[in-house]
Design a protein around this motif. Sequence first.
Motif, PDB file in Angstrom:
ATOM      1  N   ASP A  53       0.819  -1.215   0.000  1.00 55.46           N
ATOM      2  CA  ASP A  53       0.000   0.000   0.000  1.00 55.46           C
ATOM      3  C   ASP A  53       0.854   1.265   0.000  1.00 55.46           C
ATOM      4  O   ASP A  53       0.344   2.376   0.178  1.00 55.46           O
ATOM      5  N   GLY A  54       2.160   1.098  -0.195  1.00 56.50           N
ATOM      6  CA  GLY A  54       3.050   2.252  -0.225  1.00 56.50           C
ATOM      7  C   GLY A  54       3.659   2.584   1.119  1.00 56.50           C
ATOM      8  O   GLY A  54       4.605   3.373   1.199  1.00 56.50           O
ATOM      9  N   ASN A  55       3.118   1.993   2.174  1.00 57.45           N
ATOM     10  CA  ASN A  55       3.618   2.269   3.522  1.00 57.45           C
ATOM     11  C   ASN A  55       4.466   1.124   4.070  1.00 57.45           C
ATOM     12  O   ASN A  55       5.139   1.273   5.088  1.00 57.45           O
ATOM     13  N   GLU A  56       4.416  -0.024   3.408  1.00 52.15           N
ATOM     14  CA  GLU A  56       5.124  -1.195   3.919  1.00 52.15           C
ATOM     15  C   GLU A  56       6.624  -1.085   3.667  1.00 52.15           C
ATOM     16  O   GLU A  56       7.070  -0.440   2.719  1.00 52.15           O
ATOM     17  N   LYS A  57       7.373  -1.725   4.542  1.00 52.86           N
ATOM     18  CA  LYS A  57       8.825  -1.803   4.387  1.00 52.86           C
ATOM     19  C   LYS A  57       9.241  -3.269   4.473  1.00 52.86           C
ATOM     20  O   LYS A  57       8.872  -3.963   5.419  1.00 52.86           O
ATOM     21  N   ILE A  58       9.997  -3.735   3.484  1.00 49.55           N
ATOM     22  CA  ILE A  58      10.432  -5.128   3.438  1.00 49.55           C
ATOM     23  C   ILE A  58      11.917  -5.171   3.103  1.00 49.55           C
ATOM     24  O   ILE A  58      12.358  -4.523   2.145  1.00 49.55           O
ATOM     25  N   GLU A  59      12.664  -5.923   3.871  1.00 50.79           N
ATOM     26  CA  GLU A  59      14.091  -6.058   3.601  1.00 50.79           C
ATOM     27  C   GLU A  59      14.547  -7.474   3.924  1.00 50.79           C
ATOM     28  O   GLU A  59      14.317  -7.979   5.025  1.00 50.79           O
ATOM     29  N   LEU A  60      15.154  -8.130   2.948  1.00 47.03           N
ATOM     30  CA  LEU A  60      15.719  -9.460   3.148  1.00 47.03           C
ATOM     31  C   LEU A  60      17.229  -9.314   3.309  1.00 47.03           C
ATOM     32  O   LEU A  60      17.923  -8.911   2.380  1.00 47.03           O
ATOM     33  N   ASP A  61      17.737  -9.620   4.511  1.00 48.08           N
ATOM     34  CA  ASP A  61      19.173  -9.442   4.745  1.00 48.08           C
ATOM     35  C   ASP A  61      19.964 -10.671   4.310  1.00 48.08           C
ATOM     36  O   ASP A  61      19.408 -11.686   3.872  1.00 48.08           O
TER      37      ASP A  61
END
Length: 355
Positions: free
Chosen positions: A90-98
């Motif tokens: 929705d434009g507000n999510e943050k996802i990071e795969l380290d």
Amino acid sequence: MAEYVFRDVNQIGEKEYQTVIDGQELAEMWRDGVITYNPEIQRGTKVKRGKDNTETEVAVFSKANVKKIYTSMLSGQYFTDMITLNILADGNEKIELDDEGNLNVDGEVNISDGQHRIRALATILEGNEKGNLAFDLSELKFPVKITNYDIQTAQQQFHQFSLGLKISSSRAEYFNQTGLANIIVRELMKNSDLAGRVEVVRNSIPKKDERHIVTFATLVNAIEIVYKDLETRVQAMELSKYLAEFFNELINFIPELHNYEKRAQSKETSLIGENFMFYGYVAISKVLREKENWKEYLPLINELDLSKGSKQWYGDVIKRGKGKGYTIVNNNESRKTFANKIEKMFKKLLNEKTA
């Protein structure tokens, strides 16, 4: 919004990931609100009336299915299978795969597929915490697919899931993003007085339902039956604009379509307020579409013989129910027959009026 770290994650696509999560963790995620139910990408909601007559919207699921899964898990006869979660784009999510395989998520995590299994796990967890059960949920290992889709894409994914599910045709059609009739009905739900009046979960309208007058599946099917020459999205959008205006006028003109008490009373003897009648209304819309001043001919609807006791409907559309009641025959043949008859009847009235 929730912050969570999924561990031992592999990226399998641009917006798709996969891991394995045990039953204990999944149950706790549901209990703690990390995983949530989003009716827009699931089976929707239904209205539940409380003892004090207040209405609340609740998730649609099968308690019987949850119980069966729950019993199967406790007996050791459950075979774990894939669960799908969606991190709402929705434009507000943050996802990071380290680099260590940790998927760090800050966003809304919805259940896409596996609602009944997670509810069963949560029920066992509750039993464990109350001391009624002593079941090791960590023994159940679930492959979990994690996606990062927006609402529309998540709905398309659920439509694919639904092909193998026992859900209503209204709900299945609601998730179909490609059908031209489906596109039209979605537009009508946004841009006409049908907004809030279309049932998108069930295939029928319960007697005590005061809000809905037609099901999503009925409208889609009616448009497909009547407007057979619909071929492009541009044509669909043009037709949706006309139908929005048509249904605005229709709902305002026919009391049964905006007044629940009158609708409930008329259904005892008349078709005018029935969900099934929308096959007729769509047929009428096509007859009137070419008329520049079509609105002035809507009153001709009142001259149609829509009595359930009429001989012209008996057998093809209406059957005698128990006692003195009537039952509507609702199948592909009866729908086409009804739409064709209403079209001919209305054309005749229109020709007599304009002769």
